[in-house]
Design an enzyme around this catalytic site. Structure first.
Site, PDB file in Angstrom:
ATOM      1  N   CYS A 198       2.424  22.514  63.990  1.00  0.00           N
ATOM      2  CA  CYS A 198       4.586  22.406  63.891  1.00  0.00           C
ATOM      3  C   CYS A 198       5.222  23.055  64.193  1.00  0.00           C
ATOM      4  O   CYS A 198       5.888  22.611  64.827  1.00  0.00           O
ATOM      5  CB  CYS A 198       4.306  20.823  63.729  1.00  0.00           C
ATOM      6  SG  CYS A 198       2.857  20.065  63.452  1.00  0.00           S
ATOM      7  N   HIS A 242      11.665  18.801  63.206  1.00  0.00           N
ATOM      8  CA  HIS A 242      10.617  18.382  63.697  1.00  0.00           C
ATOM      9  C   HIS A 242      10.551  16.989  63.552  1.00  0.00           C
ATOM     10  O   HIS A 242      10.537  16.896  63.013  1.00  0.00           O
ATOM     11  CB  HIS A 242       9.276  19.843  63.368  1.00  0.00           C
ATOM     12  CG  HIS A 242       7.793  19.215  62.922  1.00  0.00           C
ATOM     13  ND1 HIS A 242       7.735  18.163  64.628  1.00  0.00           N
ATOM     14  CD2 HIS A 242       7.019  18.765  62.156  1.00  0.00           C
ATOM     15  CE1 HIS A 242       6.261  18.010  64.723  1.00  0.00           C
ATOM     16  NE2 HIS A 242       6.315  17.736  63.364  1.00  0.00           N
ATOM     17  N   ASN A 254       4.728  12.331  67.054  1.00  0.00           N
ATOM     18  CA  ASN A 254       5.003  13.598  66.123  1.00  0.00           C
ATOM     19  C   ASN A 254       4.013  14.611  68.137  1.00  0.00           C
ATOM     20  O   ASN A 254       3.228  14.723  68.325  1.00  0.00           O
ATOM     21  CB  ASN A 254       4.277  13.430  64.996  1.00  0.00           C
ATOM     22  CG  ASN A 254       4.317  15.246  65.487  1.00  0.00           C
ATOM     23  OD1 ASN A 254       4.403  15.956  65.365  1.00  0.00           O
ATOM     24  ND2 ASN A 254       4.199  14.881  63.126  1.00  0.00           N
TER      25      ASN A 254
HETATM   26  O1  UT7 Z   1       3.392  17.257  61.727  1.00  0.00           O
HETATM   27  C1  UT7 Z   1       2.997  16.850  59.997  1.00  0.00           C
HETATM   28  C2  UT7 Z   1       2.637  15.852  60.769  1.00  0.00           C
HETATM   29  N1  UT7 Z   1       2.609  14.763  59.242  1.00  0.00           N
HETATM   30  C3  UT7 Z   1       3.047  14.376  59.208  1.00  0.00           C
HETATM   31  O2  UT7 Z   1       4.242  14.594  59.428  1.00  0.00           O
HETATM   32  C4  UT7 Z   1       2.479  12.924  58.145  1.00  0.00           C
HETATM   33  C5  UT7 Z   1       3.801  13.025  56.837  1.00  0.00           C
HETATM   34  N2  UT7 Z   1       3.641  11.752  56.151  1.00  0.00           N
HETATM   35  C6  UT7 Z   1       4.015  10.522  56.685  1.00  0.00           C
HETATM   36  O3  UT7 Z   1       4.355  10.463  57.952  1.00  0.00           O
HETATM   37  C7  UT7 Z   1       3.289   9.271  55.079  1.00  0.00           C
HETATM   38  O4  UT7 Z   1       2.658   9.803  54.569  1.00  0.00           O
HETATM   39  C8  UT7 Z   1       2.408   8.210  56.601  1.00  0.00           C
HETATM   40  C9  UT7 Z   1       2.690   7.969  57.286  1.00  0.00           C
HETATM   41  C10 UT7 Z   1       1.134   9.256  57.269  1.00  0.00           C
HETATM   42  C11 UT7 Z   1       2.204   7.112  55.587  1.00  0.00           C
HETATM   43  O5  UT7 Z   1       3.170   6.457  54.995  1.00  0.00           O
HETATM   44  P1  UT7 Z   1       3.314   5.620  53.461  1.00  0.00           P
HETATM   45  O6  UT7 Z   1       4.844   5.223  52.932  1.00  0.00           O
HETATM   46  O7  UT7 Z   1       3.137   7.679  52.792  1.00  0.00           O
HETATM   47  O8  UT7 Z   1       2.241   5.568  53.219  1.00  0.00           O
HETATM   48  P2  UT7 Z   1       0.700   5.474  52.118  1.00  0.00           P
HETATM   49  O9  UT7 Z   1       0.042   7.085  52.737  1.00  0.00           O
HETATM   50  O10 UT7 Z   1       1.276   5.457  50.619  1.00  0.00           O
HETATM   51  O11 UT7 Z   1      -0.288   4.288  52.242  1.00  0.00           O
HETATM   52  C12 UT7 Z   1       0.654   3.003  52.242  1.00  0.00           C
HETATM   53  C13 UT7 Z   1      -0.445   2.534  52.478  1.00  0.00           C
HETATM   54  C14 UT7 Z   1      -1.841   2.499  52.292  1.00  0.00           C
HETATM   55  O12 UT7 Z   1      -2.701   1.491  51.941  1.00  0.00           O
HETATM   56  P3  UT7 Z   1      -3.312   0.993  50.278  1.00  0.00           P
HETATM   57  O13 UT7 Z   1      -3.819   2.348  50.282  1.00  0.00           O
HETATM   58  O14 UT7 Z   1      -2.379   1.386  49.706  1.00  0.00           O
HETATM   59  O15 UT7 Z   1      -4.102   0.271  50.634  1.00  0.00           O
HETATM   60  C15 UT7 Z   1      -2.605   3.054  53.792  1.00  0.00           C
HETATM   61  O16 UT7 Z   1      -3.749   3.208  53.727  1.00  0.00           O
HETATM   62  O17 UT7 Z   1      -0.637   1.558  54.138  1.00  0.00           O
HETATM   63  C16 UT7 Z   1      -2.184   2.448  54.397  1.00  0.00           C
HETATM   64  N3  UT7 Z   1      -1.709   2.780  56.227  1.00  0.00           N
HETATM   65  C17 UT7 Z   1      -1.664   1.502  57.124  1.00  0.00           C
HETATM   66  N4  UT7 Z   1      -1.329   0.729  57.196  1.00  0.00           N
HETATM   67  C18 UT7 Z   1      -1.214   0.388  58.009  1.00  0.00           C
HETATM   68  C19 UT7 Z   1      -2.197   4.265  56.393  1.00  0.00           C
HETATM   69  N5  UT7 Z   1      -1.884   3.729  57.298  1.00  0.00           N
HETATM   70  C20 UT7 Z   1      -1.519   2.379  58.137  1.00  0.00           C
HETATM   71  C21 UT7 Z   1      -1.503   1.795  59.463  1.00  0.00           C
HETATM   72  N6  UT7 Z   1      -0.838   1.042  59.507  1.00  0.00           N
HETATM   73  N7  UT7 Z   1      -1.107   2.716  60.813  1.00  0.00           N
END
Ligand code: UT7
Length: 312
Positions: free
Chosen positions: A117, A240, A270
């Site tokens: 990215c 980004h 993204n």
């Molecule tokens: O260019 C670089 C590319 N990557 C990035 O920029 C990613 C950077 N990271 C992020 O943007 C965030 O970490 C995410 C958007 C990916 C996730 O947000 P978060 O607030 O960090 O969520 P989390 O990882 O703490 O997950 C919370 C919960 C989990 O469930 P449990 O384990 O608490 O039961 C996930 O399984 O949310 C769940 N989850 C979802 N639920 C509904 C993960 N993806 C989804 C989804 N819909 N799409």
């Protein structure tokens, strides 16, 4: 201040986004997710999907948008750098395909780079440095991605985040001190396992999030320090476009008002290397940009991160 910073004239900017839209509601039908979750955790409402286009087609369209915006004589372009992790094929480079599509059959140096990215910011620094040799008249730097072809639509952790698009910039060498551009780019190869693509994008979202916030904050401080400018000298920060919450955290930790961060991730998600140039092009669409100063800041797989300050 480093006296060897390159001097470049920013000529134009362009973008291309495919027509097909994937909404959050479309994704609700594929994985266990909800519009509410996606919007509240990321700020993304929809993203685009290339159906009939290859990466080089989108890159060509973005380049033509930049060319047509200023009625540029494209025969002046003799350097093409394409930042992508989703090139048309392994070789020839996607830049070579773009060169052919543009009909540039004179001597052009053209190649792809992969810094995920952060690729576009890397590409701009490479192009700017090469222009200082006075061997080239003009560089076309493009970021373009078809991420939907490397997204696993059974993985809710990743499939909601990514989309397709391309953005391009044309730059020329300058000998005017006011055209000094500032760059910082770096990588942490020892943190290479948190965001990878073998067949599909795999990611430890939390780790990437934490890295993103601290890396962007550091890259902003570093480039302001290097340029001896303050945030008041900057008209717009173009980050980004990964996650609205990441950008809000960076705004908070740096004390820069959120209104100074341009965002369009609600529309495109993204788009990796395309996200910064695509957003620059939309900045051109919305504003009288002549003489404005922009600060670019990105992060990505690798990990890579970087920043730049440019005078438009
Ligand atoms: O260019 C670089 C590319 N990557 C990035 O920029 C990613 C950077 N990271 C992020 O943007 C965030 O970490 C995410 C958007 C990916 C996730 O947000 P978060 O607030 O960090 O969520 P989390 O990882 O703490 O997950 C919370 C919960 C989990 O469930 P449990 O384990 O608490 O039961 C996930 O399984 O949310 C769940 N989850 C979802 N639920 C509904 C993960 N993806 C989804 C989804 N819909 N799409």
């Amino acid at each position: 201040m480093n006296q060897n910073q390159p001097k470049i004239k920013i000529i134009s900017s362009g973008k291309y986004t495919p027509e097909m839209v994937i909404s959050n509601e479309d994704l609700e039908k594929l994985v266990d997710t909800s519009n509410e979750w996606i919007v509240s955790r990321t700020g993304i409402l929809r993203r685009r999907k290339a159906v009939n286009e290859n990466t080089s087609d989108m890159a060509y369209q973005a380049a033509m948008h930049a060319i047509n915006r200023v009625h540029y004589d494209k025969s002046k372009i003799d350097l093409i750098i394409m930042a992508t992790i989703t090139g048309d094929q392994m070789t020839p480079s996607t830049a070579n395909f773009v060169q052919a599509k543009l009909g540039l059959d004179h001597e052009v140096m053209s190649f792809d780079i992969n810094a995920a990215c952060t690729g576009f910011v890397y590409g701009l620094e490479i192009a700017s440095a090469l222009l200082q040799t006075n061997r080239f008249r003009a560089a076309l730097v493009i970021g373009g991605e078809i991420l939907t072809k490397i997204v696993d639509y059974t993985d809710r952790n990743t499939c909601v985040l990514f989309g397709d698009g391309a953005g391009a910039m044309i730059i020329e060498p300058s000998d005017d001190q006011n055209d000094t551009a500032y760059f910082f780019n770096a990588a942490k190869g020892d943190m290479n396992d948190s965001l990878t693509v073998k067949k599909f994008i795999e990611m430890d979202g939390k780790k990437v999030y934490q890295f993103a916030v601290s890396a962007m904050e550091q890259a902003i401080h570093k480039i302001l320090n290097e340029s001896q400018l303050t945030i008041d000298d900057i008209d717009m920060v173009i980050p980004h476009q990964a996650n609205e919450r990441i950008i809000q955290s960076v705004a908070k930790s740096t004390g820069i008002p959120i209104s100074k961060f341009m965002m369009n991730l609600s529309e495109y998600g993204n788009t990796s290397a395309a996200s910064i140039p695509l957003t620059i092009s939309e900045y051109y669409d919305q504003n009288e940009t002549k003489g404005k100063k922009i600060l670019l800041v990105g992060f990505g797989g690798g990990f890579t991160w970087g920043s730049a300050i440019l005078k438009l």
